[in-house]
Design a protein around this motif. Structure first.
Motif, short mmCIF file in Angstrom:
data_model
loop_
_atom_site.label_atom_id
_atom_site.label_comp_id
_atom_site.label_asym_id
_atom_site.label_seq_id
_atom_site.Cartn_x
_atom_site.Cartn_y
_atom_site.Cartn_z
N ALA A 188 39.48 15.07 54.96
CA ALA A 188 39.58 13.95 54.02
C ALA A 188 39.59 14.41 52.56
CB ALA A 188 38.42 12.98 54.26
N MET A 189 38.72 15.37 52.23
CA MET A 189 38.65 15.83 50.83
C MET A 189 39.83 16.75 50.48
SD MET A 189 36.13 14.29 49.39
CE MET A 189 36.69 12.90 50.38
N GLY A 190 40.38 17.41 51.48
CA GLY A 190 41.59 18.19 51.23
C GLY A 190 42.76 17.28 50.91
N ALA A 191 42.87 16.18 51.66
CA ALA A 191 43.92 15.20 51.38
C ALA A 191 43.73 14.60 49.99
CB ALA A 191 43.90 14.10 52.44
N LYS A 192 42.49 14.32 49.63
CA LYS A 192 42.19 13.70 48.34
C LYS A 192 42.69 14.56 47.19
CE LYS A 192 38.20 12.01 45.63
NZ LYS A 192 38.14 13.00 44.54
N LEU A 193 42.45 15.85 47.23
CA LEU A 193 42.85 16.70 46.10
C LEU A 193 44.37 16.80 45.99
CD1 LEU A 193 43.78 19.90 46.88
CD2 LEU A 193 41.42 19.95 47.66
N ARG A 243 63.62 15.66 46.55
CA ARG A 243 63.28 17.04 46.25
C ARG A 243 61.97 17.35 46.97
NH1 ARG A 243 64.23 14.89 41.41
NH2 ARG A 243 62.02 14.97 40.80
N ILE A 244 61.87 18.49 47.61
CA ILE A 244 60.68 18.76 48.41
C ILE A 244 59.91 19.96 47.87
CG2 ILE A 244 61.68 17.68 50.45
CD1 ILE A 244 62.00 20.49 51.62
N TYR A 245 58.60 19.90 48.06
CA TYR A 245 57.69 20.93 47.56
C TYR A 245 56.74 21.32 48.70
CZ TYR A 245 59.48 18.87 43.27
OH TYR A 245 60.32 18.37 42.29
N PRO A 246 57.20 22.22 49.59
CA PRO A 246 56.37 22.62 50.73
C PRO A 246 55.40 23.73 50.35
CG PRO A 246 58.53 23.64 50.89
CD PRO A 246 58.55 22.81 49.63
N ASN A 247 54.25 23.73 51.03
CA ASN A 247 53.26 24.77 50.79
C ASN A 247 52.36 24.89 52.01
OD1 ASN A 247 52.07 26.68 48.78
ND2 ASN A 247 50.25 25.44 49.12
N LEU A 248 51.94 26.11 52.29
CA LEU A 248 50.93 26.33 53.33
C LEU A 248 49.56 26.30 52.66
CD1 LEU A 248 50.17 27.03 56.26
CD2 LEU A 248 50.29 29.45 55.59
N TYR A 249 48.84 25.21 52.86
CA TYR A 249 47.52 25.06 52.26
C TYR A 249 46.46 25.69 53.18
CZ TYR A 249 49.51 21.79 48.89
OH TYR A 249 50.26 21.22 47.88
N LYS A 250 45.70 26.61 52.64
CA LYS A 250 44.56 27.18 53.34
C LYS A 250 43.33 26.47 52.80
CE LYS A 250 46.84 31.60 54.14
NZ LYS A 250 46.78 33.08 54.00
N PHE A 251 42.88 25.46 53.53
CA PHE A 251 41.91 24.54 52.98
C PHE A 251 40.58 25.19 52.64
CE2 PHE A 251 44.64 21.11 54.78
CZ PHE A 251 44.80 20.39 53.60
N GLU A 252 40.22 26.29 53.30
CA GLU A 252 38.98 26.96 52.94
C GLU A 252 39.02 27.46 51.50
OE1 GLU A 252 41.35 30.17 55.24
OE2 GLU A 252 41.21 27.97 55.10
N ASP A 253 40.23 27.76 50.99
CA ASP A 253 40.37 28.21 49.60
C ASP A 253 40.14 27.06 48.61
OD1 ASP A 253 40.99 30.74 50.48
OD2 ASP A 253 43.15 30.53 50.19
N ARG A 313 47.48 24.31 56.96
CA ARG A 313 48.45 23.27 57.25
C ARG A 313 49.62 23.33 56.28
NH1 ARG A 313 46.02 23.30 61.22
NH2 ARG A 313 45.20 21.60 62.48
N VAL A 314 50.82 23.14 56.83
CA VAL A 314 52.00 22.99 55.99
C VAL A 314 52.03 21.54 55.51
CG1 VAL A 314 54.52 22.92 55.94
CG2 VAL A 314 53.35 24.79 57.12
N ILE A 315 52.03 21.36 54.19
CA ILE A 315 52.13 20.02 53.62
C ILE A 315 53.32 20.01 52.67
CG2 ILE A 315 51.03 18.35 52.07
CD1 ILE A 315 48.39 19.01 53.38
N ILE A 316 54.17 19.03 52.87
CA ILE A 316 55.38 18.88 52.06
C ILE A 316 55.24 17.63 51.21
CG2 ILE A 316 57.89 18.65 52.06
CD1 ILE A 316 57.83 19.76 54.96
#
Length: 348
Positions: free
Chosen positions: A319-324, A149-159, A168-171
């Motif tokens: 790095a901190m975006g990936a962490k969250l 099952r996939i959960y895609p989202n366009l993350y706007k890291f400044e937010d 970035r699109v992260i699935i």
């Protein structure tokens, strides 16, 4: 529960650093490095130095076209930031016809081989519109067929408090036989400026990767006419210092940062005025300053030449975006609730 993480297209370790430092209220849930792959030697050296210095053989430096995926070893989770060259909004958008477009299929192969409990796949925001939307639809279909099952989202890291406008699109994928449902972590909407990220705290004098780029007298003179937030085409510049450019005028040419806002997107380029330029000093940022915008700590040392390091930093996930995001995954499996929002990308 300890999730053994495998990585394809690992880059210098932005995702890995985020995974390694992901921490939730239940300390039993964590992510540990198992193996990683990238094709570039200095990038692999950076990853080894910062992520797994005691286990260098776990990083396989090899072109993925020749990588024996079945020999890598069992994993519980997979991360792959497959190369984005052909899905970027800049350039020809070759998509599946390009050299790099089909490389996501190696991630699908690893999913089929090891059936990890979950995965994280990352690409540029342009993925959603590449090939008139057909690229994302095809990738999503293949990930589902692999059993997820996939959960895609366009993350706007400044937010999310990252001092950089990086989209970035992260699935996130969870194996379909597992009962967990991932939710998109809500953005903080607490914005950190590029000035605060670079100056607070001050970068130590002995920090690695902090060499300044020599600027020619012409570039210095040109930058002195460009105000914060302006570029070579929006500033009022004397004719002798103007660029002789025909056709499209890229907005990031000799663009100076606005100290009151997050930075614009950090990329791996630098020639022809595509460095990121300081808001008050007439110069390009150092690689350490660029790494700050990518939320790497000052003790994260990049290996290689200055140009190679610049490329590594530009292609990394903050790095901190990936962490969250990894922490949201851990909370999902641990049954810990967190504030979430609806996805802004359709699940095709």
């Amino acid at each position: 529960m300890e999730f053994r993480l495998g990585e394809l297209f690992c880059g210098p370790g932005g995702l890995a650093y985020g995974a390694k430092h992901a921490c939730i209220d239940n300390p039993d849930f964590k992510i540990v490095h198992k193996w990683a792959n990238d094709y570039d030697k200095t990038t692999c050296d950076t990853y080894i130095r910062n992520i797994c210095p005691d286990n260098p053989s776990s990083v396989i430096c090899e072109d993925i076209h020749y990588l024996d995926i079945e020999a890598l070893g069992d994993i519980d989770a997979l991360a792959f930031g497959f190369p984005c060259n052909d899905f970027s909004v800049v350039g020809e958008q070759l998509g599946f016809k390009g050299k790099f477009g089909p490389l996501y299929t190696y991630g699908v192969e690893a999913l089929k081989t090891y059936q990890p409990q979950w995965f994280l796949a990352e690409n540029v925001g342009g993925l959603q519109s590449a090939n008139e939307g057909k690229a994302f639809s095809k990738i999503a279909k293949d990930l589902k067929k692999a059993g997820y099952r996939i959960y895609p989202n366009l993350y706007k890291f400044e937010d999310y408090g990252i001092p950089q406008a990086r989209h970035r699109v992260i699935i996130i994928g969870i194996r379909e036989d597992l009962p967990f449902e991932f939710k998109i972590p809500a953005p903080s909407r607490i914005y950190r400026t590029c000035k605060d990220a670079i100056e607070n705290p001050p970068i130590p004098e002995n920090a690695a990767n902090n060499e300044k780029t020599r600027q020619s007298p012409t570039v210095v003179a040109r930058l002195n006419y460009i105000k914060p937030g302006q570029n070579a085409f929006t500033a009022t510049i004397p004719e002798e210092l103007q660029l002789n450019v025909k056709g499209a005028k890229i907005s990031q040419i000799y663009k100076r940062l606005d100290p009151s806002k997050p930075a614009y997107t950090v990329t791996g380029s630098g020639g022809g005025g595509t460095h990121i330029y300081h808001w008050s000093e007439p110069r390009a940022l150092t690689n350490r300053e660029r790494a700050r915008l990518q939320t790497f700590p000052d003790d994260f040392v990049f290996e290689g030449s200055k140009e190679n390091v610049r490329r590594q930093i530009g292609m990394a996930v903050p790095a901190m975006g990936a962490k969250l995001i990894f922490e949201a995954v851990l909370k999902t499996f641990a049954g810990i609730s967190y504030t979430s929002v609806d996805a802004n990308l359709n699940d095709f």
